[in-house]
Motif scaffolding. Sequence first.
Motif, PDB file in Angstrom:
ATOM      1  N   LEU A   1      53.163  36.849  34.525  1.00 38.87           N
ATOM      2  CA  LEU A   1      53.329  38.285  34.711  1.00 38.87           C
ATOM      3  C   LEU A   1      54.720  38.758  34.326  1.00 38.87           C
ATOM      4  CD1 LEU A   1      51.268  38.582  37.956  1.00 38.87           C
ATOM      5  CD2 LEU A   1      50.863  39.935  35.913  1.00 38.87           C
ATOM      6  N   LYS A   2      55.718  37.916  34.570  1.00 39.53           N
ATOM      7  CA  LYS A   2      57.082  38.274  34.184  1.00 39.53           C
ATOM      8  C   LYS A   2      57.287  38.182  32.679  1.00 39.53           C
ATOM      9  CE  LYS A   2      60.065  39.225  36.381  1.00 39.53           C
ATOM     10  NZ  LYS A   2      60.525  40.564  36.865  1.00 39.53           N
ATOM     11  N   ALA A   3      56.497  37.350  32.010  1.00 40.27           N
ATOM     12  CA  ALA A   3      56.676  37.148  30.572  1.00 40.27           C
ATOM     13  C   ALA A   3      55.980  38.225  29.742  1.00 40.27           C
ATOM     14  CB  ALA A   3      56.148  35.768  30.170  1.00 40.27           C
ATOM     15  N   ILE A   4      55.050  38.944  30.331  1.00 44.97           N
ATOM     16  CA  ILE A   4      54.250  39.930  29.593  1.00 44.97           C
ATOM     17  C   ILE A   4      54.874  41.319  29.724  1.00 44.97           C
ATOM     18  CG2 ILE A   4      51.994  41.085  29.499  1.00 44.97           C
ATOM     19  CD1 ILE A   4      50.809  38.408  30.569  1.00 44.97           C
ATOM     20  N   PRO A   5      55.061  42.027  28.628  1.00 40.24           N
ATOM     21  CA  PRO A   5      55.620  43.393  28.678  1.00 40.24           C
ATOM     22  C   PRO A   5      54.554  44.408  29.070  1.00 40.24           C
ATOM     23  CG  PRO A   5      55.219  42.769  26.395  1.00 40.24           C
ATOM     24  CD  PRO A   5      54.868  41.563  27.238  1.00 40.24           C
ATOM     25  N   TRP A   6      54.342  44.586  30.369  1.00 40.73           N
ATOM     26  CA  TRP A   6      53.280  45.462  30.842  1.00 40.73           C
ATOM     27  C   TRP A   6      53.605  46.934  30.580  1.00 40.73           C
ATOM     28  CZ3 TRP A   6      48.994  43.000  32.139  1.00 40.73           C
ATOM     29  CH2 TRP A   6      49.086  41.677  32.569  1.00 40.73           C
ATOM     30  N   ARG A   7      52.560  47.698  30.353  1.00 39.76           N
ATOM     31  CA  ARG A   7      52.698  49.137  30.135  1.00 39.76           C
ATOM     32  C   ARG A   7      52.311  49.927  31.392  1.00 39.76           C
ATOM     33  NH1 ARG A   7      51.475  46.122  26.139  1.00 39.76           N
ATOM     34  NH2 ARG A   7      52.262  46.485  24.032  1.00 39.76           N
ATOM     35  N   MET A   8      51.741  49.232  32.374  1.00 39.07           N
ATOM     36  CA  MET A   8      51.311  49.894  33.605  1.00 39.07           C
ATOM     37  C   MET A   8      52.417  49.886  34.644  1.00 39.07           C
ATOM     38  SD  MET A   8      47.385  48.628  34.265  1.00 39.07           S
ATOM     39  CE  MET A   8      47.705  46.900  33.941  1.00 39.07           C
ATOM     40  N   ASP A   9      52.336  50.839  35.558  1.00 38.53           N
ATOM     41  CA  ASP A   9      53.195  50.850  36.734  1.00 38.53           C
ATOM     42  C   ASP A   9      52.794  49.695  37.646  1.00 38.53           C
ATOM     43  OD1 ASP A   9      53.468  51.896  39.773  1.00 38.53           O
ATOM     44  OD2 ASP A   9      55.034  52.789  38.548  1.00 38.53           O
ATOM     45  N   THR A  10      53.713  49.261  38.516  1.00 39.81           N
ATOM     46  CA  THR A  10      53.446  48.096  39.364  1.00 39.81           C
ATOM     47  C   THR A  10      52.273  48.321  40.316  1.00 39.81           C
ATOM     48  OG1 THR A  10      55.154  48.902  40.872  1.00 39.81           O
ATOM     49  CG2 THR A  10      55.795  47.225  39.302  1.00 39.81           C
ATOM     50  N   ILE A  11      52.136  49.527  40.873  1.00 40.36           N
ATOM     51  CA  ILE A  11      51.025  49.794  41.773  1.00 40.36           C
ATOM     52  C   ILE A  11      49.700  49.725  41.012  1.00 40.36           C
ATOM     53  CG2 ILE A  11      49.908  51.544  43.188  1.00 40.36           C
ATOM     54  CD1 ILE A  11      52.145  50.318  44.640  1.00 40.36           C
ATOM     55  N   GLN A  12      49.672  50.286  39.807  1.00 40.36           N
ATOM     56  CA  GLN A  12      48.463  50.205  38.994  1.00 40.36           C
ATOM     57  C   GLN A  12      48.118  48.748  38.687  1.00 40.36           C
ATOM     58  OE1 GLN A  12      50.457  52.706  36.030  1.00 40.36           O
ATOM     59  NE2 GLN A  12      48.583  53.941  35.941  1.00 40.36           N
ATOM     60  N   LEU A  13      49.133  47.976  38.323  1.00 41.34           N
ATOM     61  CA  LEU A  13      48.917  46.576  37.987  1.00 41.34           C
ATOM     62  C   LEU A  13      48.394  45.808  39.194  1.00 41.34           C
ATOM     63  CD1 LEU A  13      49.149  44.263  35.988  1.00 41.34           C
ATOM     64  CD2 LEU A  13      51.558  44.038  36.596  1.00 41.34           C
ATOM     65  N   ALA A  14      48.970  46.049  40.362  1.00 35.61           N
ATOM     66  CA  ALA A  14      48.530  45.361  41.571  1.00 35.61           C
ATOM     67  C   ALA A  14      47.081  45.708  41.888  1.00 35.61           C
ATOM     68  CB  ALA A  14      49.428  45.739  42.740  1.00 35.61           C
ATOM     69  N   ALA A  15      46.743  46.993  41.796  1.00 33.26           N
ATOM     70  CA  ALA A  15      45.373  47.423  42.112  1.00 33.26           C
ATOM     71  C   ALA A  15      44.357  46.787  41.173  1.00 33.26           C
ATOM     72  CB  ALA A  15      45.288  48.948  42.042  1.00 33.26           C
ATOM     73  N   TRP A  16      44.665  46.784  39.867  1.00 30.32           N
ATOM     74  CA  TRP A  16      43.716  46.222  38.921  1.00 30.32           C
ATOM     75  C   TRP A  16      43.660  44.703  38.991  1.00 30.32           C
ATOM     76  CZ3 TRP A  16      39.725  48.394  37.203  1.00 30.32           C
ATOM     77  CH2 TRP A  16      39.704  49.753  36.921  1.00 30.32           C
ATOM     78  N   GLN A  17      44.767  44.065  39.342  1.00 36.32           N
ATOM     79  CA  GLN A  17      44.708  42.615  39.552  1.00 36.32           C
ATOM     80  C   GLN A  17      43.734  42.270  40.665  1.00 36.32           C
ATOM     81  OE1 GLN A  17      47.986  39.980  39.944  1.00 36.32           O
ATOM     82  NE2 GLN A  17      49.275  41.155  38.588  1.00 36.32           N
ATOM     83  N   LEU A  18      43.823  42.990  41.781  1.00 32.10           N
ATOM     84  CA  LEU A  18      42.919  42.719  42.888  1.00 32.10           C
ATOM     85  C   LEU A  18      41.473  43.066  42.520  1.00 32.10           C
ATOM     86  CD1 LEU A  18      45.013  43.981  45.943  1.00 32.10           C
ATOM     87  CD2 LEU A  18      44.587  41.619  45.240  1.00 32.10           C
ATOM     88  N   ALA A  19      41.292  44.164  41.789  1.00 32.65           N
ATOM     89  CA  ALA A  19      39.943  44.569  41.411  1.00 32.65           C
ATOM     90  C   ALA A  19      39.306  43.551  40.464  1.00 32.65           C
ATOM     91  CB  ALA A  19      39.970  45.959  40.769  1.00 32.65           C
ATOM     92  N   ILE A  20      40.037  43.172  39.410  1.00 33.32           N
ATOM     93  CA  ILE A  20      39.493  42.225  38.424  1.00 33.32           C
ATOM     94  C   ILE A  20      39.411  40.824  39.018  1.00 33.32           C
ATOM     95  CG2 ILE A  20      39.944  41.116  36.211  1.00 33.32           C
ATOM     96  CD1 ILE A  20      41.188  43.784  35.294  1.00 33.32           C
ATOM     97  N   GLY A  21      40.464  40.409  39.708  1.00 29.62           N
ATOM     98  CA  GLY A  21      40.453  39.080  40.321  1.00 29.62           C
ATOM     99  C   GLY A  21      39.388  38.936  41.378  1.00 29.62           C
ATOM    100  N   GLY A  22      38.973  40.057  41.971  1.00 25.67           N
ATOM    101  CA  GLY A  22      37.959  40.000  43.009  1.00 25.67           C
ATOM    102  C   GLY A  22      36.540  39.893  42.499  1.00 25.67           C
ATOM    103  N   VAL A  23      36.305  40.222  41.231  1.00 29.32           N
ATOM    104  CA  VAL A  23      34.936  40.226  40.696  1.00 29.32           C
ATOM    105  C   VAL A  23      34.266  38.857  40.846  1.00 29.32           C
ATOM    106  CG1 VAL A  23      33.549  40.460  38.597  1.00 29.32           C
ATOM    107  CG2 VAL A  23      35.262  42.187  39.174  1.00 29.32           C
ATOM    108  N   PRO A  24      34.875  37.750  40.360  1.00 26.12           N
ATOM    109  CA  PRO A  24      34.178  36.459  40.509  1.00 26.12           C
ATOM    110  C   PRO A  24      34.005  36.047  41.967  1.00 26.12           C
ATOM    111  CG  PRO A  24      36.397  36.141  39.630  1.00 26.12           C
ATOM    112  CD  PRO A  24      36.122  37.602  39.594  1.00 26.12           C
ATOM    113  N   VAL A  25      34.927  36.449  42.820  1.00 22.10           N
ATOM    114  CA  VAL A  25      34.820  36.094  44.240  1.00 22.10           C
ATOM    115  C   VAL A  25      33.676  36.855  44.899  1.00 22.10           C
ATOM    116  CG1 VAL A  25      36.028  36.074  46.443  1.00 22.10           C
ATOM    117  CG2 VAL A  25      37.271  35.549  44.352  1.00 22.10           C
ATOM    118  N   ILE A  26      33.546  38.142  44.585  1.00 28.76           N
ATOM    119  CA  ILE A  26      32.452  38.931  45.149  1.00 28.76           C
ATOM    120  C   ILE A  26      31.103  38.407  44.664  1.00 28.76           C
ATOM    121  CG2 ILE A  26      31.401  41.230  45.171  1.00 28.76           C
ATOM    122  CD1 ILE A  26      34.296  42.351  44.992  1.00 28.76           C
ATOM    123  N   LEU A  27      31.023  38.053  43.366  1.00 27.81           N
ATOM    124  CA  LEU A  27      29.780  37.478  42.843  1.00 27.81           C
ATOM    125  C   LEU A  27      29.456  36.159  43.526  1.00 27.81           C
ATOM    126  CD1 LEU A  27      30.145  38.215  39.014  1.00 27.81           C
ATOM    127  CD2 LEU A  27      28.639  39.362  40.667  1.00 27.81           C
TER     128      LEU A  27
END
Length: 326
Positions: free
Chosen positions: A187-213
Motif C-alpha cells: 500500500l505504501k509503494a502504490i501511488p493511490w489516487r483515493m483519499d485514505t477514508i475511501q481506500l479504507a472503506a473499499w479495502q474492507l468492502a472488497i476484502g470482505g467479499v470472499p469472506v462473506i461468500l
Amino acid sequence: MAQATDSASQAPAASSSEQLPRQGFFLLASLAFFWGTNWPAMKLAVIDMDPWTFRAICFMAGAGGLMLVARARGLSLRIPPADLKPLILTALINVTCWQIFSAFGLTLMAAGRASIIAFTMPLWASILSVVFLRERMTALRIVGLALGLAALAILLIPEFGRLGGTPWGAAMMLAAAICWAIGTVMLKAIPWRMDTIQLAAWQLAIGGVPVILAALLIGDPASVMDLTTPGALGVIYAALIPMIYCHWAWFRIVSLFPANVAAIGTLAIPVVGVFSSALILGEPLAGADLLALSLVVAGLFIVLVLPSLLPQRPKARTADPVSSRR
C-alpha cells in the motif's frame, strides 16, 4: 484493518500545541484502548460463533460505516480506474488474509498471546520494505527483528514441548501479521489516487467479499443464534468500535501527528490486549507472556520511534510500517 496512505501520513501536523493534547492525545489513548480491548472481544465472539460469520459481520459493519463517513465528508465513492487492480490485490492480502488468519488463530490460542504475535507486524514490514522498497537495512532494524524473533520463540517453543501441543494458533497469528506487513508495504509503494477514508472503506468492502461468500457456503451463519450475552457483546463491540471508530481515529491521528508520534499509540495496543484479556477472560499472565510482550514492545520502539530521536541523515522516501493498526 485498513491503511493510512501517504496523503494522510504526510499531512502537516497541527501547529497549535494547545489543540494537540486535547484532541490528538485523546485519540491516541482511545485508539490504544479500543484496539487493545478488541482482542478479548473477538475471543468472546469466536467462542460462540463461526469465525467466517463473525468476520463477515465485521466486514459489512466496517465497510458500511466507513462509506458513511466518507460521504459525510463529501467524498465520492467512485474508484479511479487506475486504482482498481491494485486495490483488489492489496485488499485480499491486507484485509482478507489478516481477518481470516487472526479470527481462526484466536480460536486456537489465548487472546493476549495472539495480540503479542499480531503486533510483530511492524517488524516484518520494516524488513520487507528493505527487500521490496530498497530501503537500507539498519542496525536498529536488525535489533528490533531479533527482539521480535526472541518473543516468538518464547511463545512457540512451549507449544512444541507440550504433549500433544498444537502451535497452529500461533502459526495462524504469525501468518496474519506477515500478511498485514506485506499489505502495508504494498500500500505504501502504490501511488493511490483515493483519499485514505475511501481506500479504507473499499479495502474492507472488497476484502470482505470472499469472506462473506465463505460464510454463506462453508460457514455457519446460524451460529449467530447460539450467541451468549458475552459473545453478542463481543461481536457488537468488534464490528462497530474497532472497525469504524478506530479506523477513523487513526486517520485523524496521522493528520495531526508525525508518524513516529502516532507509533507510540501502537506500542500500547498489545499491552492493553494482554492485560484486558487477563481481566475480561481470566487468562493467566505467565512470566513467558510478559517477557515476550516486553520484547515486542521494545522491538517496536527501536524500529518505529527510536530512529526519530537520533540524528537524521538525508534519506529516500521510506515505507511507514505504522500506517495501519488494529
